[in-house]
Every structure is written in structure tokens, then in C-alpha cells.
Design a protein around this motif. Structure first.
Motif, mmCIF file in Angstrom:
data_model
loop_
_atom_site.group_PDB
_atom_site.id
_atom_site.type_symbol
_atom_site.label_atom_id
_atom_site.label_comp_id
_atom_site.label_asym_id
_atom_site.label_seq_id
_atom_site.Cartn_x
_atom_site.Cartn_y
_atom_site.Cartn_z
ATOM 1 N N GLY A 181 0.873 -1.051 -0.025
ATOM 2 C CA GLY A 181 -0.121 -0.046 -0.027
ATOM 3 C C GLY A 181 0.833 1.129 0.069
ATOM 4 N N MET A 182 0.229 2.408 -0.192
ATOM 5 C CA MET A 182 1.188 3.509 -0.007
ATOM 6 C C MET A 182 0.581 4.616 1.062
ATOM 7 S SD MET A 182 1.288 6.170 -3.580
ATOM 8 C CE MET A 182 2.288 7.426 -3.556
ATOM 9 N N VAL A 183 1.320 5.175 1.475
ATOM 10 C CA VAL A 183 1.327 6.432 2.555
ATOM 11 C C VAL A 183 1.491 7.625 1.557
ATOM 12 C CG1 VAL A 183 1.437 5.229 4.697
ATOM 13 C CG2 VAL A 183 3.547 6.419 3.615
ATOM 14 N N CYS A 184 0.637 8.703 1.772
ATOM 15 C CA CYS A 184 0.757 9.864 0.861
ATOM 16 C C CYS A 184 0.564 11.105 1.604
ATOM 17 C CB CYS A 184 -0.567 9.771 -0.175
ATOM 18 S SG CYS A 184 -0.889 8.140 -0.616
ATOM 19 N N LEU A 185 1.096 12.246 0.833
ATOM 20 C CA LEU A 185 1.339 13.622 1.271
ATOM 21 C C LEU A 185 -0.206 14.371 0.649
ATOM 22 C CD1 LEU A 185 2.442 15.874 2.769
ATOM 23 C CD2 LEU A 185 3.537 16.446 0.564
ATOM 24 N N GLU A 186 -0.957 14.765 1.349
ATOM 25 C CA GLU A 186 -2.198 15.436 0.930
ATOM 26 C C GLU A 186 -2.011 16.357 -0.226
ATOM 27 O OE1 GLU A 186 -6.476 17.353 2.523
ATOM 28 O OE2 GLU A 186 -4.505 17.555 3.890
ATOM 29 N N LEU A 205 -1.985 1.190 -6.352
ATOM 30 C CA LEU A 205 -1.594 1.043 -5.167
ATOM 31 C C LEU A 205 -2.888 1.570 -4.034
ATOM 32 C CD1 LEU A 205 2.209 2.049 -4.732
ATOM 33 C CD2 LEU A 205 1.215 -0.278 -5.156
ATOM 34 N N ARG A 206 -3.150 0.746 -3.153
ATOM 35 C CA ARG A 206 -4.313 1.174 -2.277
ATOM 36 C C ARG A 206 -3.506 2.261 -1.152
ATOM 37 N NH1 ARG A 206 -4.443 -1.757 2.617
ATOM 38 N NH2 ARG A 206 -2.760 -3.283 2.884
ATOM 39 N N LYS A 207 -4.333 3.371 -0.897
ATOM 40 C CA LYS A 207 -3.926 4.254 0.030
ATOM 41 C C LYS A 207 -3.938 3.888 1.605
ATOM 42 C CE LYS A 207 -4.688 8.174 -3.179
ATOM 43 N NZ LYS A 207 -5.099 7.281 -4.211
ATOM 44 N N ILE A 208 -3.016 3.706 2.361
ATOM 45 C CA ILE A 208 -2.971 3.320 3.522
ATOM 46 C C ILE A 208 -3.355 4.417 4.589
ATOM 47 C CG2 ILE A 208 -1.492 2.157 5.465
ATOM 48 C CD1 ILE A 208 -2.033 0.342 3.550
ATOM 49 N N ALA A 209 -2.579 5.846 4.539
ATOM 50 C CA ALA A 209 -2.972 6.896 5.138
ATOM 51 C C ALA A 209 -2.527 8.027 4.553
ATOM 52 C CB ALA A 209 -2.153 6.800 6.540
ATOM 53 N N ILE A 210 -2.990 8.980 4.532
ATOM 54 C CA ILE A 210 -2.821 10.623 4.226
ATOM 55 C C ILE A 210 -2.395 11.671 5.083
ATOM 56 C CG2 ILE A 210 -3.679 12.169 2.659
ATOM 57 C CD1 ILE A 210 -5.455 10.125 1.462
ATOM 58 N N TYR A 211 -1.432 12.140 5.030
ATOM 59 C CA TYR A 211 -0.817 13.149 5.953
ATOM 60 C C TYR A 211 -0.621 14.541 5.273
ATOM 61 C CZ TYR A 211 0.571 8.750 8.298
ATOM 62 O OH TYR A 211 0.671 7.580 9.080
ATOM 63 N N ASP A 212 -0.685 15.620 6.042
ATOM 64 C CA ASP A 212 -0.498 17.018 5.523
ATOM 65 C C ASP A 212 1.010 17.532 5.784
ATOM 66 O OD1 ASP A 212 -0.347 17.309 8.358
ATOM 67 O OD2 ASP A 212 -1.914 19.072 8.372
ATOM 68 N N ASP A 213 2.081 16.459 6.226
ATOM 69 C CA ASP A 213 3.306 17.005 6.319
ATOM 70 C C ASP A 213 4.153 15.756 5.880
ATOM 71 O OD1 ASP A 213 6.098 17.104 7.775
ATOM 72 O OD2 ASP A 213 4.823 18.921 8.823
ATOM 73 N N PRO A 214 5.264 16.334 4.944
ATOM 74 C CA PRO A 214 6.037 15.391 4.402
ATOM 75 C C PRO A 214 6.869 14.508 5.424
ATOM 76 C CG PRO A 214 6.939 17.419 3.938
ATOM 77 C CD PRO A 214 5.446 17.729 4.478
ATOM 78 N N ARG A 215 7.057 14.985 6.651
ATOM 79 C CA ARG A 215 8.048 14.408 7.665
ATOM 80 C C ARG A 215 7.169 13.545 8.181
ATOM 81 N NH1 ARG A 215 9.585 20.040 10.487
ATOM 82 N NH2 ARG A 215 7.436 20.305 9.778
#
Length: 287
Positions: A181-186, A205-215
Motif C-alpha cells: 500500500g501507499m502512504v501519501c502527502l495530501e 496502490l491502495r492508500k494506507i494513510a494520508i498526511y499533511d506534512d512530508p515528515r
């Protein structure tokens, strides 16, 4: 006609202390003068302004409306003055050199190299800031700037430092797994430039989680949550340490050149020039 003559700075200092502490005696103790001296200063200030600034309240004092208005201006002015004095103190410290750079470069590329800087320059105390609003080099707040675009500021020596790109990374344990899966930057998903790239090359790829900060995206990748598309400079330390691995089956997306700048000619202190040259050498060696 308004009185344009500025009051004595000594009177304003006494006024601010009395207003802040609500008591002439405590203000006098703080300023190491007598209570009668504080009373005399404030009386003269009130006479010059033509307004009462305090009224008695129990064993202390409280501000009048005019006093509150004056305190607002005096308090801000004194705070600005104190900040200026602190900046001068920092400027005179021959061990301090300030570098400002984007957060992802500071945490991913620069931070792991601080120990090498300190070994090369034992007298150096680097100040590392991610406040990009202060990136313009003025030899007081900022000695060195690392930027994703050239500053083009007069009087600067500015050269390319590093190239950057978005790369696909994941932990070695996840590499090659079919259900990755993939973790993404919004911001990447909604970007007119990066969004189509993600949809074209990572859309399956299915999305696992989306975040608003690249770190946070990088941290999620290090924790083994999935593949991440991150700046190579942000992931630099995790790649060198083996926590993450670049995924060769997925393309990268060039992000352009990162620049480093300082003043032309002699720097504020020799350590600024030494720090600049070392950072540039690190990048050249690793290239």
C-alpha cells in the motif's frame, strides 16, 4: 496641539515597571532606585503628557485609560528594543552561525551532518532554523540560506548545492510484497503537477494513510506502513542507514536544484565561511 516632545526614556522605563508590577515600591526594587524616584519620574511624565496615568488601588496602583494606552505602545517598544539588544549579543558571539533552510532539508539532509560540522569546526555553534520567512541574508538573523529557488538578492554569493527528486521508498521488509500500500502527502495528491504523476505510476496502490506534512509521510514509511513518495533529501538519512530502500521499479519526479547562499566576500565571522564551505563540500563529495 499635540506635544511632540518625546518623554525621557528613564521615565518610560519607570512607568512600564510600575504598570507591569502594579506597585511603585516593587518597580523601584526592580530598577534599583528609590520609591520616591519612581514617584517623581511618573509625576513628571504625567505632567508632560497632561494626563494621569495611575490611580491608587489599595496598597498599589492601577492604570487609567490613558495609562493603558501608553503601556501598549511602551511595552511593544521596549520588547522590540530588548529583541534588538539580544540580536546584537548574538551577532557579537563569534561561535554562532545561523543557517535557514526548508524543514525537509533540515531534518533529512542537514541534521545528520551536524556532527561532521562540529568535528571540522570545534568552535562552531550552528543555529539551524526552518523559518523561511527569515531566509533573506542580513548577516544578523541569517548567515547562510539553503533554498529551493535562488534568492537573487544583491550582494550574495549563491551556488547550486544539491539536486532533489520525489522518490518511492519503503522498508526492506516491504520491498517486493505484492499487496504493497501507499502512504501519501495530501498536497501531492491535489497538486496539478505531482497528482497526475501519482495517478499514472502509483494509481494501482491502495492508500494506507494520508498526511499533511512530508515528515509524517517519511515517518510512516520508516514504521513500515507502506510505500511513500518523498523528497530524496528528506529521506537521505533513512536511506543511508538502511531503514528505507528506494524502489527501482517506480520512477522518480525531479524537484529541481537546491541552492546555498551567503554574503559575497568576507562573512560576519570566519566560521560562517567555514560552515558554508563545509556544507558545499559535503554535497560535492556525496554527489
Amino acid at each position: 496641539m499635540p506635544n511632540s516632545r518625546l518623554p525621557s526614556f528613564k521615565f518610560l522605563i519607570g512607568f512600564e515597571a510600575a504598570a507591569r508590577l502594579g506597585n511603585y515600591s516593587r518597580a523601584a526594587d526592580e530598577l534599583c532606585i528609590s520609591q520616591s524616584a519612581i514617584s517623581h519620574q511618573i509625576a513628571q511624565l504625567e505632567q508632560q503628557l497632561g494626563q494621569p496615568l495611575f490611580r491608587r488601588k489599595g496598597r498599589g496602583v492601577e492604570l487609567t485609560v490613558a495609562g493603558r494606552l501608553l503601556l501598549d505602545s511602551v511595552g511593544k517598544s521596549l520588547e522590540q528594543l530588548r529583541n534588538g539588544l539580544n540580536r546584537i549579543e548574538t551577532y557579537m558571539d563569534g561561535s554562532l552561525a545561523t543557517v535557514v533552510c526548508p524543514a525537509h532539508i533540515a531534518s533529512g539532509w542537514l541534521q545528520p551532518r551536524v556532527d561532521r560540522l562540529l568535528q571540522l569546526h570545534p568552535g562552531l555553534c550552528p543555529i539551524i532554523s526552518i523559518d523561511e520567512s527569515a531566509r533573506y541574508i542580513d548577516e544578523l538573523d541569517v548567515d547562510i540560506a539553503i533554498t529551493t529557488e535562488p534568492l537573487k538578492q544583491p550582494g550574495l554569493f549563491e551556488v547550486p548545492l544539491l539536486g532533489d527528486e520525489l522518490i518511492a521508498v519503503c522498508t526492506p521488509a516491504l520491498a517486493g510484497k505484492p499487496d504493497l500500500g501507499m502512504v501519501c502527502l495530501e498536497g501531492d495528491l491535489t497538486s496539478d503537477w505531482v497528482g497526475p504523476f501519482i495517478r499514472q505510476h502509483f494509481g494501482s496502490l491502495r492508500k494506507i494513510a494520508i498526511y499533511d506534512d512530508p515528515r509524517l509521510v517519511l515517518d510512516a514509511a520508516v514504521r513500515g506502513r507502506g510505500l511513500a513518495l518523498v523528497s530524496r533529501l528528506l529521506a537521505d538519512d533513512a536511506l543511508w542507514s538502511g531503514q528505507l530502500r528506494r524502489m527501482p521499479d517506480f520512477p522518480g519526479l525531479p524537484l529541481g536544484t537546491v541552492w546555498i547562499a551567503r554574503v559575497e566576500g568576507e562573512t560576519r565571522i570566519p566560521l560562517v565561511r567555514a560552515m558554508f564551505d563545509s556544507l558545499l563540500q559535503f554535497a560535492q563529495d556525496e554527489a
